[in-house]
Design a protein around this motif. Sequence first.
Motif, PDB file in Angstrom:
ATOM      1  N   PRO A 231      58.904  33.497  30.818  1.00 18.18           N
ATOM      2  CA  PRO A 231      61.056  33.411  30.455  1.00 18.18           C
ATOM      3  C   PRO A 231      61.709  32.869  29.934  1.00 18.18           C
ATOM      4  O   PRO A 231      62.502  33.651  28.722  1.00 18.18           O
ATOM      5  N   GLU A 232      60.640  31.162  28.740  1.00 18.07           N
ATOM      6  CA  GLU A 232      61.782  31.433  27.749  1.00 18.07           C
ATOM      7  C   GLU A 232      61.329  32.019  26.790  1.00 18.07           C
ATOM      8  O   GLU A 232      62.805  32.873  25.571  1.00 18.07           O
ATOM      9  N   GLU A 233      60.206  32.240  26.569  1.00 13.89           N
ATOM     10  CA  GLU A 233      60.091  33.428  25.394  1.00 13.89           C
ATOM     11  C   GLU A 233      60.707  34.309  25.409  1.00 13.89           C
ATOM     12  O   GLU A 233      60.742  35.465  24.385  1.00 13.89           O
ATOM     13  N   ALA A 234      61.009  35.609  26.553  1.00 18.14           N
ATOM     14  CA  ALA A 234      61.417  36.491  26.646  1.00 18.14           C
ATOM     15  C   ALA A 234      63.002  36.614  26.632  1.00 18.14           C
ATOM     16  O   ALA A 234      63.337  37.417  25.888  1.00 18.14           O
ATOM     17  N   ALA A 235      63.870  34.959  26.840  1.00 21.58           N
ATOM     18  CA  ALA A 235      65.055  34.481  26.654  1.00 21.58           C
ATOM     19  C   ALA A 235      65.291  35.457  24.961  1.00 21.58           C
ATOM     20  O   ALA A 235      66.106  35.476  23.960  1.00 21.58           O
ATOM     21  N   ILE A 236      63.661  34.017  24.092  1.00 16.41           N
ATOM     22  CA  ILE A 236      64.009  34.598  22.277  1.00 16.41           C
ATOM     23  C   ILE A 236      64.201  35.456  22.186  1.00 16.41           C
ATOM     24  O   ILE A 236      64.781  35.676  21.595  1.00 16.41           O
ATOM     25  N   VAL A 237      63.145  36.104  22.737  1.00 16.80           N
ATOM     26  CA  VAL A 237      62.977  37.909  22.701  1.00 16.80           C
ATOM     27  C   VAL A 237      64.162  38.783  22.163  1.00 16.80           C
ATOM     28  O   VAL A 237      64.643  39.478  21.744  1.00 16.80           O
ATOM     29  N   GLY A 238      64.590  38.446  23.735  1.00 18.23           N
ATOM     30  CA  GLY A 238      65.848  39.488  24.063  1.00 18.23           C
ATOM     31  C   GLY A 238      67.182  38.920  23.462  1.00 18.23           C
ATOM     32  O   GLY A 238      68.134  40.022  23.053  1.00 18.23           O
ATOM     33  N   ALA A 239      67.659  37.700  23.026  1.00 18.22           N
ATOM     34  CA  ALA A 239      68.416  37.435  22.185  1.00 18.22           C
ATOM     35  C   ALA A 239      68.282  38.026  20.545  1.00 18.22           C
ATOM     36  O   ALA A 239      69.071  38.643  19.708  1.00 18.22           O
TER      37      ALA A 239
END
Length: 703
Positions: free
Chosen positions: A327-335
């Motif tokens: 989830p944390e990495e997904a948020a970074i990639v999404g941003a």
Amino acid sequence: MIRLPSTHAAITTPLVASSAAFPGIAIGRSLLDGREFRLSPVLTSSAVLPSTNSLGMGGLGSGKSTTVKKRIRREILDHGHQAVVIDSFGEDNATGEWAPLVRSLGGKVIEAGAFTLNPCSDLFPPEVREQLVRSLILAVEPSALTPQATHALQHGLNSPKATSLVGLVDALAQPEDGRWPAARLTEWGEGAAIALSRYTEGSLRGLFDGQDAALPPVDLPILSFDFTRLDRNSPAIPSLMAAVSCWAEHVWLPQSTAVHRHLVLEEAWQILLSPATSELIQRLLKNSRKASLSLDVVMHTLSDLGDGRAQDLARLCEVAHVGRLGPEEAAIVGALLGLPQWAISTIPTLGPGQAVWKVGPSHVDIIETVLTEEEALLTDTSSRRRRAQEAAAVEQEDVQEDVTAEEHGQGEGLADDDEPEEWAWEMPPNVIDDWHERAIQAAREGRCSEAADLAALGEREDIATHGINSAEAVRWMSTRAHVADLCGSPGRAAQLRATVAHMGNSADRPTYETPVTECGPQEPAPLPAADDETRSPARRRILPAVLTIGALGLALAFVWANPGGEEAQRQERQDKAAAAYEGQASAVLDIDGVDADLVAEWTEDKEKVILRLLTSWAPDAQYLRIDVGDRSAISKRPKGESIIRTPEIVVPVKDPRAEVTVRVAIGGPTWQEGYRAPWREIRLSPVTGGAVETETGKTLPST
């Protein structure tokens, strides 16, 4: 930059698969609508994809490399492309993971240590030799390249000794007099000589210190530089990557005759973090379109790149596919990639071979890569793990057989026709059908922004497919009302339900007196006991009814006693309404970067309303559309012309004071034929002359 509230996010998010189709090779199928997904960036319009570079990310076993291999293989076989792969990952340090695919296509695998590249070869132009040597120095000793050292290096490269890296080190250590005395040149070039000596005498010898003038072939369909046997922390990897990148830019690209080329970077974080290669890769990324080149970058996570320049390079990739991440990495990639929230929340739940794809600025989808049997064999990177799983499965079957045998000895076993059937489902589930429950569940869990995004996106898809007055659109309004209730907006919920009631289909509407707590069939509620406690709610419900009837009776008595009073009041209200009646309304809009005015004018007989979408000062408008009920007006900018026709609708009205709801869609400068344009729904009032956005209830400015 325009900032919108989260409830508007889905209106401006990139569109899903049903809104666009791309030319090219078949990659897989959409998990949103089940359609086939095709994409060849080089065949896609430059207005949609300014560049053809791609970025693939995902955790171990997510299938990111498999997807890239399938794409490269199909582009070579179907379109005659060429590819160079920098491969630094394999099983058991035996061979690179691209080796089977490369050999099957008639390519060549060059293993580190088995081929020596001479950076001082006469086959390189002088400026290429200098750049390549500078890259080797930067890979091991970045601080050694001072301005004075650069001059000493240039002097050494012009020496007759500098026919190989060994000769260049000698020319730096014992230079001849030139513009500057030999003693000063020796002092200036000492740091560069020490750095290069690591390739001639130190741990990196054998890679660049040969006299061989041969270069890798440039006419093969695919070439793989295999760095698998090297230590991943060794400076040899960025050094080799710098050399290969330099060779690709100055030798392979100019001499290759293919219509398009691919440079594939596996484990790209090692390249992008190295000062020796990041500048080269940035130049290739920026000039890729001119060079008929696609950089296909593969890595695990963006956090490997840190927060600096390396992440900026990742933004230059117009095509991205993201497999399963935390989830944390997904948020970074999404941003970084500008993904919508619904896509970011999906990334941690993806299975092997599934990925969130973003193509250009306006397309997001969830794609499952589909492989043929041959592709599955050639792209397999988990053979060792699979063998262990197969061995464990065999052991489990043996244990199960023993248990079954014991059970048959103690009692009756299952008949052959009672065995469960194998689940064979060719088409993935259509998750759009489940978005109603996903939106409601997100609201129950307090994720109101995500719930609003899901509801708005699903509603947009159903309106485009079935129409604005369809049962599907009505169902979405009911779902949005439920979401509003759960998120503490009863006023908004009441407004939505009133709209549903106005649209009809009341018999099919769900009721929301009691919030739904779970899906599926529910057990019937037990009948209440016949005691005073259970009857008291009925009494409480009867009391308001009695009071209401009494109030109505008093009102009727008052009207009976004052027959002229009510008529006078009614006439007064009509007079006020007539005086306040504007007979026109307007809204100033900004959709997809286009400024437009939505104008409504009621005719003098008050039997019709004329609606227009004006874009006099919007030269970038490519597509305009307005919808009212089952009526539509569409206008597209003709090719080569600077003016787009104003769409207009004439709609009959029964009540001249009633508001008119209009759906407005505008395609801006990047809109292309076949793409759905962003839209908003506007409610116009002939009484006030104003306009309100139905999604948020916000009053819009008027002209």
